[in-house]
Design a protein around this motif. Structure first.
Motif, PDB file in Angstrom:
ATOM      1  N   ASP A 244       0.835  -1.209   0.000  1.00 49.59           N
ATOM      2  CA  ASP A 244       0.000   0.000   0.000  1.00 49.59           C
ATOM      3  C   ASP A 244       0.864   1.250   0.000  1.00 49.59           C
ATOM      4  N   LEU A 245       1.852   1.262   0.889  1.00 47.15           N
ATOM      5  CA  LEU A 245       2.700   2.452   1.009  1.00 47.15           C
ATOM      6  C   LEU A 245       3.545   2.651  -0.243  1.00 47.15           C
ATOM      7  N   VAL A 246       4.119   1.564  -0.718  1.00 46.36           N
ATOM      8  CA  VAL A 246       5.036   1.671  -1.851  1.00 46.36           C
ATOM      9  C   VAL A 246       4.282   2.058  -3.121  1.00 46.36           C
ATOM     10  N   ASP A 247       3.083   1.511  -3.309  1.00 42.84           N
ATOM     11  CA  ASP A 247       2.319   1.864  -4.512  1.00 42.84           C
ATOM     12  C   ASP A 247       2.037   3.360  -4.574  1.00 42.84           C
ATOM     13  N   ASP A 248       1.801   3.960  -3.407  1.00 42.71           N
ATOM     14  CA  ASP A 248       1.569   5.411  -3.374  1.00 42.71           C
ATOM     15  C   ASP A 248       2.804   6.196  -3.789  1.00 42.71           C
ATOM     16  N   ASN A 249       3.969   5.580  -3.621  1.00 44.87           N
ATOM     17  CA  ASN A 249       5.212   6.308  -3.888  1.00 44.87           C
ATOM     18  C   ASN A 249       5.913   5.863  -5.171  1.00 44.87           C
ATOM     19  N   ARG A 250       5.272   4.985  -5.918  1.00 47.79           N
ATOM     20  CA  ARG A 250       5.902   4.499  -7.139  1.00 47.79           C
ATOM     21  C   ARG A 250       6.141   5.663  -8.093  1.00 47.79           C
ATOM     22  N   GLY A 251       7.324   5.704  -8.672  1.00 47.75           N
ATOM     23  CA  GLY A 251       7.634   6.799  -9.575  1.00 47.75           C
ATOM     24  C   GLY A 251       8.345   7.961  -8.886  1.00 47.75           C
ATOM     25  N   GLU A 252       8.336   7.942  -7.556  1.00 46.01           N
ATOM     26  CA  GLU A 252       9.068   8.994  -6.815  1.00 46.01           C
ATOM     27  C   GLU A 252      10.573   8.797  -6.991  1.00 46.01           C
ATOM     28  N   THR A 253      11.337   9.880  -6.979  1.00 43.16           N
ATOM     29  CA  THR A 253      12.782   9.706  -6.872  1.00 43.16           C
ATOM     30  C   THR A 253      13.261  10.398  -5.604  1.00 43.16           C
ATOM     31  N   VAL A 254      14.143   9.734  -4.935  1.00 42.33           N
ATOM     32  CA  VAL A 254      14.700  10.281  -3.700  1.00 42.33           C
ATOM     33  C   VAL A 254      16.194  10.473  -3.942  1.00 42.33           C
ATOM     34  N   GLU A 255      16.622  11.688  -3.882  1.00 46.84           N
ATOM     35  CA  GLU A 255      18.034  12.004  -4.090  1.00 46.84           C
ATOM     36  C   GLU A 255      18.883  11.252  -3.049  1.00 46.84           C
ATOM     37  N   PRO A 256      19.899  10.475  -3.495  1.00 46.36           N
ATOM     38  CA  PRO A 256      20.741   9.785  -2.504  1.00 46.36           C
ATOM     39  C   PRO A 256      21.456  10.808  -1.619  1.00 46.36           C
ATOM     40  N   VAL A 257      21.390  10.602  -0.320  1.00 50.13           N
ATOM     41  CA  VAL A 257      22.014  11.535   0.622  1.00 50.13           C
ATOM     42  C   VAL A 257      23.533  11.343   0.611  1.00 50.13           C
ATOM     43  N   SER A 258      24.256  12.427   0.474  1.00 50.59           N
ATOM     44  CA  SER A 258      25.717  12.347   0.524  1.00 50.59           C
ATOM     45  C   SER A 258      26.132  12.067   1.954  1.00 50.59           C
ATOM     46  N   ARG A 259      26.728  10.891   2.168  1.00 51.47           N
ATOM     47  CA  ARG A 259      27.134  10.533   3.531  1.00 51.47           C
ATOM     48  C   ARG A 259      28.625  10.704   3.688  1.00 51.47           C
ATOM     49  N   ASP A 260      29.011  11.099   4.883  1.00 50.79           N
ATOM     50  CA  ASP A 260      30.417  11.178   5.208  1.00 50.79           C
ATOM     51  C   ASP A 260      31.000   9.765   5.176  1.00 50.79           C
ATOM     52  N   ALA A 261      32.252   9.651   4.739  1.00 50.66           N
ATOM     53  CA  ALA A 261      32.887   8.328   4.663  1.00 50.66           C
ATOM     54  C   ALA A 261      32.688   7.529   5.943  1.00 50.66           C
ATOM     55  N   GLU A 262      32.810   8.194   7.077  1.00 50.44           N
ATOM     56  CA  GLU A 262      32.765   7.508   8.370  1.00 50.44           C
ATOM     57  C   GLU A 262      31.366   7.448   8.981  1.00 50.44           C
ATOM     58  N   ASP A 263      30.355   7.918   8.265  1.00 54.11           N
ATOM     59  CA  ASP A 263      28.988   7.792   8.787  1.00 54.11           C
ATOM     60  C   ASP A 263      28.580   6.322   8.800  1.00 54.11           C
ATOM     61  N   MET A 264      27.771   5.980   9.788  1.00 52.19           N
ATOM     62  CA  MET A 264      27.349   4.584   9.936  1.00 52.19           C
ATOM     63  C   MET A 264      26.480   4.143   8.761  1.00 52.19           C
ATOM     64  N   LEU A 265      26.816   2.968   8.193  1.00 52.46           N
ATOM     65  CA  LEU A 265      25.973   2.390   7.154  1.00 52.46           C
ATOM     66  C   LEU A 265      24.973   1.423   7.790  1.00 52.46           C
ATOM     67  N   PHE A 266      25.474   0.612   8.730  1.00 50.65           N
ATOM     68  CA  PHE A 266      24.557  -0.304   9.409  1.00 50.65           C
ATOM     69  C   PHE A 266      25.144  -0.808  10.713  1.00 50.65           C
ATOM     70  N   LEU A 267      24.242  -1.426  11.465  1.00 48.93           N
ATOM     71  CA  LEU A 267      24.602  -2.105  12.704  1.00 48.93           C
ATOM     72  C   LEU A 267      24.289  -3.568  12.508  1.00 48.93           C
ATOM     73  N   MET A 268      25.088  -4.434  13.071  1.00 50.65           N
ATOM     74  CA  MET A 268      24.775  -5.859  12.998  1.00 50.65           C
ATOM     75  C   MET A 268      25.108  -6.458  14.355  1.00 50.65           C
ATOM     76  N   TYR A 269      24.104  -7.031  14.991  1.00 52.57           N
ATOM     77  CA  TYR A 269      24.341  -7.608  16.318  1.00 52.57           C
ATOM     78  C   TYR A 269      24.938  -8.998  16.201  1.00 52.57           C
ATOM     79  N   THR A 270      25.902  -9.279  17.044  1.00 53.81           N
ATOM     80  CA  THR A 270      26.520 -10.598  17.040  1.00 53.81           C
ATOM     81  C   THR A 270      26.762 -11.046  18.473  1.00 53.81           C
ATOM     82  N   SER A 271      26.900 -12.363  18.649  1.00 53.60           N
ATOM     83  CA  SER A 271      27.034 -12.903  19.999  1.00 53.60           C
ATOM     84  C   SER A 271      28.455 -12.773  20.518  1.00 53.60           C
ATOM     85  N   GLY A 272      28.540 -12.542  21.809  1.00 51.39           N
ATOM     86  CA  GLY A 272      29.842 -12.485  22.461  1.00 51.39           C
ATOM     87  C   GLY A 272      29.859 -13.379  23.668  1.00 51.39           C
TER      88      GLY A 272
END
Ligand code: WT7
Length: 658
Positions: A244-272
């Motif tokens: 439902d949400l995506v169909d409303d936005n089909r055809g939209e373009t979102v300018e890719p945000v310029s991220r700083d090299a050291e900005d976080m891309l993702f988090l991944m939890y792992t066991s310790g």
């Protein structure tokens, strides 16, 4: 059997080293052994080679900043967007029609996304996230199985600069809540369910259960409808249907945000080693450059290849080598939803034949299962499109290596046995398939630019032929930057053991044991901490123990790994029942359920052994080594230093008697 096969069979029996075929070397992305020296002589600038594989909005100023070690910063001053690098630039280069993701559903249906299609989907979902109020640096949790919407959501997050935290769909409700709480994540993308061996599996109830334990407000939940009418469920007020949400936005373009090299891309939890999972933080430029580089140099990926990694995107292997690395290189990546034995045990080989897969990357546990099922399954299919094979996740025994080499690779594909971790972001120790000799069972030398050494407890390098601890003496672009909100634990877990802080010499300790041979080839032996590796999945014994002692009627528990011929290691739980409770099937069932509820079915104990006591030293420490030996059926060493040596025989009898 043809003469050729007879020869190969004989060769496999005898040989302990294998050369890559000439036909492979001729076309390899990297085939000059001079690369090792080049990287060493020009370190750290050599890493510009990895950065050159990316498109930058703003060029970086410095390759490596180490003034705040071990909080290293890579490619500083540079800005870029990961989603742009994985999609837009390929479309701009005229490759919009090339397949980006080839999805194989478990029931046999397929979905094909060209780079152009992927751009449309990612734009539409990025617009959706924005509409929901997701802002740059908000952590979005993705609790999704292997549906195409998962990589689409990851790339949409990357596009707007919102780090994602993917939680493996097989994890429990409790595990979801722990991770959302730790990341203070207010947005969740999930799924109504998915198929396992043809049967629909409810995922939304587990999600909702988890949401009840999230201790902050969750603004919005987006639910992918995978099961259609097969599962009736209601959406709460803050829950929305993906389509439902995506169909409303089909055809939209979102300018890719310029991220700083050291900005976080993702988090991944792992066991310790403690009960609390670690939020491993990866950043935009270093991670993407490193996964692209290793996909190029080790997996030998070219844009016109069809490449398949059979891991789940819920783990780091899928992040690095289904999504980011391969897509950054503009190749076609295959994604399979289901299990390898559904509807038949030849499912993977059927997928390889149908898609003419060039490169296949899987886990030793899977290979051991294939061996058990028999060579007749791969023999039913034409696997001649394959050029290169890979493994990851745990040590591969030479027998399984040779089976893979012969029955999947037809004796003509090099195998890369890649050692790395969630924390390293990408491969660290492995052969370059167009350069090195392969030795079954040994991962290989450290990659160019990686200074991995095997040291003793004092930090001194061991001689060839000896075992010790694997350590890394130089930083690398794909390394974790810290543990989310926990710099202290980052230092104590990975750097304290072997670094010389006074001298500002930092040594990364991955907590693996390894040995090294005369040629500098490293054979990784396994974890040296209280973490076990079940089917290539990392599980903390403490996490399992705390789930077990949470069960009513349990006084104490010790969990160790024992050898298992398919899983590599399996979970063994030694449990002392509380006074007034009996160690019976009922309690055993509750323990198994307790572990599944706390972590997930992957952590399910292979065996629960009830005992009135655990073997302890005089100072009261549980002798885990002994429990491991019992679980693995090894000969038991000296028990005379124990406070209670008599319990050992009783426990051993109980395990073997089962
Ligand atoms: C641990 C990391 C890397 C993605 C999958 C697992 C073990 C990994 C190998 C290998 C021997 C290996 C290590 C490592 N491991 N690859 N080729 N040979 N052991 O990621 O969950 O972070 O686990 O897996 O023990 O420390 P992970």
């Amino acid at each position: 059997m043809s003469q050729e096969n007879v020869d190969l069979e004989a060769r496999l029996e005898e040989q302990e080293a294998f050369e890559p075929p000439e036909s492979f070397v001729e076309q390899a992305n990297v085939s000059d052994e001079g690369i090792y020296d080049e990287f060493e002589e020009n370190w750290p600038e050599c890493w510009e080679r990895a950065a050159d594989l990316l498109s930058w909005d703003e060029e970086y100023d410095t390759v490596l900043e180490d003034d705040d070690a071990p909080f290293y910063r890579w490619f500083t001053g540079g800005t870029l967007n990961a989603s742009y690098n994985c999609i837009d630039r390929h479309v701009e280069d005229g490759a919009g029609d090339r397949v980006a993701i080839e999805w194989e559903g478990e029931l046999g249906e397929t979905r094909t996304y060209t780079y152009e299609d992927l751009l449309e989907e990612v734009n539409a979902f990025a617009a959706t996230l924005r509409d929901l109020g997701v802002e740059e640096d908000d952590v979005v949790t993705l609790y999704m199985p292997m549906v195409p919407e998962l990589p689409i959501a990851m790339l949409a997050c990357a596009r707007i600069g919102a780090p994602h935290s993917v939680v493996f769909a097989g994890f429990s409700a409790e595990a979801l809540a722990t991770r959302m709480n730790s990341a203070e994540s207010e947005y969740l993308v999930t799924c109504d369910g998915y198929y396992r061996r043809g049967d629909p599996l409810d995922h939304i109830s587990k999600t909702n259960e988890g949401l009840e334990d999230v201790d902050h407000e969750v603004s919005d939940v987006v639910v992918v409808d995978r099961l259609g009418d097969e599962l009736e469920h209601d959406l709460a007020e803050n829950q929305h249907d993906w389509a439902d949400l995506v169909d409303d936005n089909r055809g939209e373009t979102v300018e890719p945000v310029s991220r700083d090299a050291e900005d976080m891309l993702f988090l991944m939890y792992t066991s310790g080693t403690t009960g609390q999972p670690k939020g491993v933080k990866h950043t935009t430029a270093g991670y993407l450059a490193y996964t692209a580089w290793t996909s190029h140099a080790v997996l030998d990926i070219e844009p016109d290849d069809t490449y398949w990694c059979s891991a789940d995107i819920g783990w780091i292997t899928g992040h690095s080598y289904i999504v980011y690395g391969p897509l950054a290189l503009g190749t076609s990546t295959v994604m399979y939803e289901g299990t390898p034995d559904y509807p038949e045990k030849d499912r993977l080989w059927e997928i390889i034949e149908k898609n003419e897969v060039d490169i296949f990357y899987t886990a030793p546990t899977a290979i051991r299962a294939f061996m058990k099922w028999g060579k007749e399954y791969p023999e039913k299919h034409d696997l001649s499109s394959l050029r290169l094979l890979g493994t990851v996740g745990e040590p591969i025994n030479p027998k399984a290596w040779k089976w893979y080499y012969q029955h999947i690779g037809g004796g003509e594909c090099p195998i890369v046995d890649t050692w790395w971790q969630t924390e390293t972001g990408g491969m660290m120790v492995t052969t370059l398939p167009g350069v090195n000799t392969m030795k079954p069972g040994s991962a290989g030398p450290p990659l160019p630019g990686i200074d991995a050494r095997i040291v003793d407890t004092q930090g001194e390098e061991v001689d060839a032929g000896n075992a010790g601890y694997l350590t890394v003496h130089n930083p690398w672009p794909g390394m974790l930057r810290t543990l989310y909100n926990n710099d202290e634990r980052f230092i104590s877990e990975y750097w304290e053991e072997y670094s010389d802080e006074e001298a500002d010499e930092w040594v990364y300790f991955p907590e693996d044991g390894a040995k090294i041979d005369d040629d500098g080839f490293i054979t990784v032996l396994g974890r040296v901490d209280d973490v076990i590796n079940v089917s290539g999945h990392r599980l903390g014994t403490m996490e399992i123990e705390s789930a077990i002692v949470g069960v009513e009627g349990v006084a104490e528990a010790a969990v160790v790994g024992g050898d298992h011929d398919v899983k590599g290691e399996a979970v063994y739980a030694y449990v002392i029942p509380e006074d007034g409770y009996e160690g019976n099937d009922d309690l055993r069932d509750q323990i198994v359920t307790g572990v599944e509820d706390a972590i997930g079915p992957i952590a399910r104990p292979e065996q629960v052994v009830f005992t009135p006591e655990l073997p302890k030293t005089r100072s009261g420490k549980i002798m885990r080594r002994l429990l491991e030996d019992i679980a693995s059926g090894n000969e038991l060493g000296n028990t005379s230093t124990l406070r209670n040596p008599e319990v050992v025989d009783d426990i051993a009898k109980e395990v073997q008697g089962d």
